[in-house]
Scaffold this motif. Structure first.
Motif, PDB file in Angstrom:
ATOM      1  N   ALA A   1     -34.559 -33.848 -12.791  1.00 23.87           N
ATOM      2  CA  ALA A   1     -35.625 -33.058 -12.172  1.00 23.87           C
ATOM      3  C   ALA A   1     -36.418 -33.825 -11.125  1.00 23.87           C
ATOM      4  N   ASN A   2     -36.382 -35.160 -11.171  1.00 19.36           N
ATOM      5  CA  ASN A   2     -37.180 -35.954 -10.239  1.00 19.36           C
ATOM      6  C   ASN A   2     -36.659 -37.385 -10.199  1.00 19.36           C
ATOM      7  N   ARG A   3     -37.224 -38.176  -9.291  1.00 18.12           N
ATOM      8  CA  ARG A   3     -36.758 -39.558  -9.132  1.00 18.12           C
ATOM      9  C   ARG A   3     -37.009 -40.394 -10.374  1.00 18.12           C
ATOM     10  N   ASP A   4     -38.143 -40.204 -11.021  1.00 13.99           N
ATOM     11  CA  ASP A   4     -38.434 -40.986 -12.229  1.00 13.99           C
ATOM     12  C   ASP A   4     -37.338 -40.796 -13.275  1.00 13.99           C
ATOM     13  N   GLU A   5     -36.901 -39.539 -13.452  1.00 14.54           N
ATOM     14  CA  GLU A   5     -35.835 -39.271 -14.421  1.00 14.54           C
ATOM     15  C   GLU A   5     -34.520 -39.902 -13.956  1.00 14.54           C
ATOM     16  N   PHE A   6     -34.252 -39.831 -12.654  1.00 17.24           N
ATOM     17  CA  PHE A   6     -33.055 -40.435 -12.074  1.00 17.24           C
ATOM     18  C   PHE A   6     -33.026 -41.937 -12.360  1.00 17.24           C
ATOM     19  N   LEU A   7     -34.153 -42.597 -12.142  1.00 16.11           N
ATOM     20  CA  LEU A   7     -34.212 -44.040 -12.359  1.00 16.11           C
ATOM     21  C   LEU A   7     -34.222 -44.400 -13.838  1.00 16.11           C
ATOM     22  N   THR A   8     -34.779 -43.538 -14.663  1.00 14.50           N
ATOM     23  CA  THR A   8     -34.737 -43.777 -16.110  1.00 14.50           C
ATOM     24  C   THR A   8     -33.296 -43.787 -16.599  1.00 14.50           C
ATOM     25  N   VAL A   9     -32.497 -42.834 -16.100  1.00 12.94           N
ATOM     26  CA  VAL A   9     -31.077 -42.829 -16.449  1.00 12.94           C
ATOM     27  C   VAL A   9     -30.417 -44.102 -15.941  1.00 12.94           C
ATOM     28  N   GLY A  10     -30.768 -44.514 -14.722  1.00 10.86           N
ATOM     29  CA  GLY A  10     -30.201 -45.740 -14.165  1.00 10.86           C
ATOM     30  C   GLY A  10     -30.540 -46.972 -14.985  1.00 10.86           C
ATOM     31  N   ARG A  11     -31.759 -47.052 -15.457  1.00 13.72           N
ATOM     32  CA  ARG A  11     -32.169 -48.212 -16.265  1.00 13.72           C
ATOM     33  C   ARG A  11     -31.451 -48.252 -17.608  1.00 13.72           C
ATOM     34  N   SER A  12     -30.995 -47.100 -18.080  1.00 10.04           N
ATOM     35  CA  SER A  12     -30.343 -47.044 -19.385  1.00 10.04           C
ATOM     36  C   SER A  12     -28.898 -47.531 -19.344  1.00 10.04           C
ATOM     37  N   LEU A  13     -28.352 -47.706 -18.144  1.00 13.42           N
ATOM     38  CA  LEU A  13     -26.943 -48.080 -18.029  1.00 13.42           C
ATOM     39  C   LEU A  13     -26.708 -49.493 -18.551  1.00 13.42           C
ATOM     40  N   THR A  14     -25.692 -49.621 -19.368  1.00 18.78           N
ATOM     41  CA  THR A  14     -25.357 -50.932 -19.942  1.00 18.78           C
ATOM     42  C   THR A  14     -23.984 -51.409 -19.501  1.00 18.78           C
ATOM     43  N   ILE A  15     -23.314 -50.672 -18.639  1.00 20.60           N
ATOM     44  CA  ILE A  15     -22.010 -51.069 -18.129  1.00 20.60           C
ATOM     45  C   ILE A  15     -22.163 -51.492 -16.667  1.00 20.60           C
ATOM     46  N   PRO A  16     -21.224 -52.277 -16.132  1.00 18.42           N
ATOM     47  CA  PRO A  16     -21.308 -52.675 -14.720  1.00 18.42           C
ATOM     48  C   PRO A  16     -21.379 -51.454 -13.809  1.00 18.42           C
ATOM     49  N   THR A  17     -22.356 -51.467 -12.892  1.00 16.10           N
ATOM     50  CA  THR A  17     -22.593 -50.314 -12.022  1.00 16.10           C
ATOM     51  C   THR A  17     -22.755 -50.780 -10.584  1.00 16.10           C
ATOM     52  N   LEU A  18     -22.025 -50.129  -9.685  1.00 16.70           N
ATOM     53  CA  LEU A  18     -22.090 -50.424  -8.262  1.00 16.70           C
ATOM     54  C   LEU A  18     -22.548 -49.176  -7.516  1.00 16.70           C
ATOM     55  N   VAL A  19     -23.533 -49.330  -6.631  1.00 17.47           N
ATOM     56  CA  VAL A  19     -24.006 -48.247  -5.779  1.00 17.47           C
ATOM     57  C   VAL A  19     -23.608 -48.552  -4.341  1.00 17.47           C
ATOM     58  N   VAL A  20     -22.907 -47.614  -3.706  1.00 18.26           N
ATOM     59  CA  VAL A  20     -22.532 -47.739  -2.298  1.00 18.26           C
ATOM     60  C   VAL A  20     -23.463 -46.837  -1.497  1.00 18.26           C
ATOM     61  N   ILE A  21     -24.268 -47.438  -0.644  1.00 19.41           N
ATOM     62  CA  ILE A  21     -25.279 -46.721   0.127  1.00 19.41           C
ATOM     63  C   ILE A  21     -24.756 -46.442   1.526  1.00 19.41           C
ATOM     64  N   GLY A  22     -24.857 -45.195   1.969  1.00 24.98           N
ATOM     65  CA  GLY A  22     -24.479 -44.831   3.334  1.00 24.98           C
ATOM     66  C   GLY A  22     -25.641 -45.088   4.278  1.00 24.98           C
ATOM     67  N   GLU A  23     -25.435 -45.945   5.244  1.00 23.17           N
ATOM     68  CA  GLU A  23     -26.532 -46.357   6.127  1.00 23.17           C
ATOM     69  C   GLU A  23     -27.108 -45.194   6.943  1.00 23.17           C
ATOM     70  N   GLN A  24     -26.280 -44.199   7.257  1.00 18.51           N
ATOM     71  CA  GLN A  24     -26.754 -43.075   8.065  1.00 18.51           C
ATOM     72  C   GLN A  24     -27.118 -41.847   7.217  1.00 18.51           C
ATOM     73  N   SER A  25     -27.285 -42.038   5.921  1.00 24.76           N
ATOM     74  CA  SER A  25     -27.641 -40.910   5.056  1.00 24.76           C
ATOM     75  C   SER A  25     -28.995 -40.329   5.448  1.00 24.76           C
ATOM     76  N   PRO A  26     -29.209 -39.020   5.184  1.00 19.10           N
ATOM     77  CA  PRO A  26     -30.529 -38.433   5.453  1.00 19.10           C
ATOM     78  C   PRO A  26     -31.620 -39.235   4.747  1.00 19.10           C
ATOM     79  N   PRO A  27     -32.798 -39.344   5.356  1.00 17.26           N
ATOM     80  CA  PRO A  27     -33.845 -40.215   4.810  1.00 17.26           C
ATOM     81  C   PRO A  27     -34.163 -39.988   3.327  1.00 17.26           C
ATOM     82  N   GLN A  28     -34.295 -38.712   2.907  1.00 17.97           N
ATOM     83  CA  GLN A  28     -34.614 -38.465   1.498  1.00 17.97           C
ATOM     84  C   GLN A  28     -33.503 -38.948   0.583  1.00 17.97           C
TER      85      GLN A  28
END
Length: 298
Positions: free
Chosen positions: A228-255
């Motif tokens: 529902a929001n960024r806080d929930e998104f990051l809470t899920v991210g903090r719960s991860l216990t396996i190796p996780t890689l995020v690939v960021i697109g440099e030209q992605s829309p600002p939001q």
């Protein structure tokens, strides 16, 4: 139910099979495809009006020499059944868990794009389901939500598109080749030269399948947002216990880029930045695979 058939160019070059999945006492066919051999890797395409496993073809080609690559069409998209359901996050969470448990005997690595990344992150909270996560341009906010449309407006749009007659007409207006090219140019691909008439025609054909409007209407209006929001998104991210890689697109829309950057700041998450935007898993498949492959093999 019989799954829709369309241009084979939307597939990843393997053998198409169907997973018979039961949801609320009804059985639906979910298309998937397997290519290569070795340790399994599941590829999850982004949710969109033109979502198919075929958008993962470039990554699949690069990974198949080293892994058994499995790519799935979400229910309501691609070659899977497209029933007029009330599509919701609970449906896709359950589908993902059931598919993995039915097809793999050990925890598997996952490469997930866009909104699929959020569902993969949530599924990773289940024990012994996944071994690694590679999240490509991960997002959680649907288009109308990102535009700031209030909930009543988004709900009204969804119900209009779901309605017979008028709904199909409105869906048709928003899936013309010209509109699809406009949307790709705006925030899906960076290089407009890739948006050839043949490419756009193939994407348009995906939108013409029976029942095609129902799941995309849910996605566009934010009904399929995994959180529902960024806080929930990051809470899920903090719960991860396996190796996780995020690939960021440099030209992605600002939001969208801000959400990717926020996820990348978590201490248990690796990150890399590459040229590209929300469709980078398809447009920049070779570059993405070159980063993802060693991460998966480590």
């Amino acid at each position: 139910m019989t799954a829709s058939i369309y241009n084979p160019a939307t597939q990843i070059g393997g053998e198409t099979q169907f997973f018979e999945w039961v949801w609320q006492n009804q059985t639906y066919s979910v298309a998937y495809e397997t290519r290569g051999s070795g340790t399994p890797v599941l590829l999850l395409p982004a949710f969109s009006t033109v979502s198919t496993r075929g958008e993962m073809q470039g990554i699949a080609e690069q990974l198949a020499p080293h892994f058994q690559v499995v790519a799935m069409d979400w229910l309501g998209f691609g070659q899977s059944d497209r029933p007029p359901l009330n599509y919701c996050p609970a449906l896709y969470r359950q589908l993902l868990q059931d598919f993995v448990r039915a097809h793999f005997q050990q925890p598997i690595a996952v490469v997930a794009a866009g909104h699929a990344a959020g569902y993969a992150m949530q599924a990773a909270q289940q024990p012994n389901l996944f071994s690694k996560l590679a999240l490509v341009a991960p997002t959680w906010k649907g288009p109308l939500c990102a535009m700031g449309a209030p909930t009543p407006v988004r709900d009204g749009v969804r119900e209009l598109v779901r309605s017979p007659g008028l709904g199909q007409f409105l869906y048709g207006l928003n899936t013309t080749p010209g509109f699809l090219k406009f949307m790709y140019r705006r925030h899906v691909f960076v290089n407009e030269a890739r948006l050839t008439p043949d490419f756009i025609a193939a994407k348009h054909q995906i939108t013409q399948q029976p029942g095609a409007r129902f799941a995309p209407a849910a996605f566009v209006t934010g009904t399929l947002d995994p959180v529902a929001n960024r806080d929930e998104f990051l809470t899920v991210g903090r719960s991860l216990t396996i190796p996780t890689l995020v690939v960021i697109g440099e030209q992605s829309p600002p939001q969208s880029k801000a959400e990717m950057e926020a996820l990348a700041t978590l201490p248990n998450v690796q990150s890399v930045r590459l040229p590209g935007t929300l469709g980078m898993h398809e447009e920049e498949a070779s570059e993405v695979a070159a980063i993802v492959s060693p991460f998966l093999r480590a």
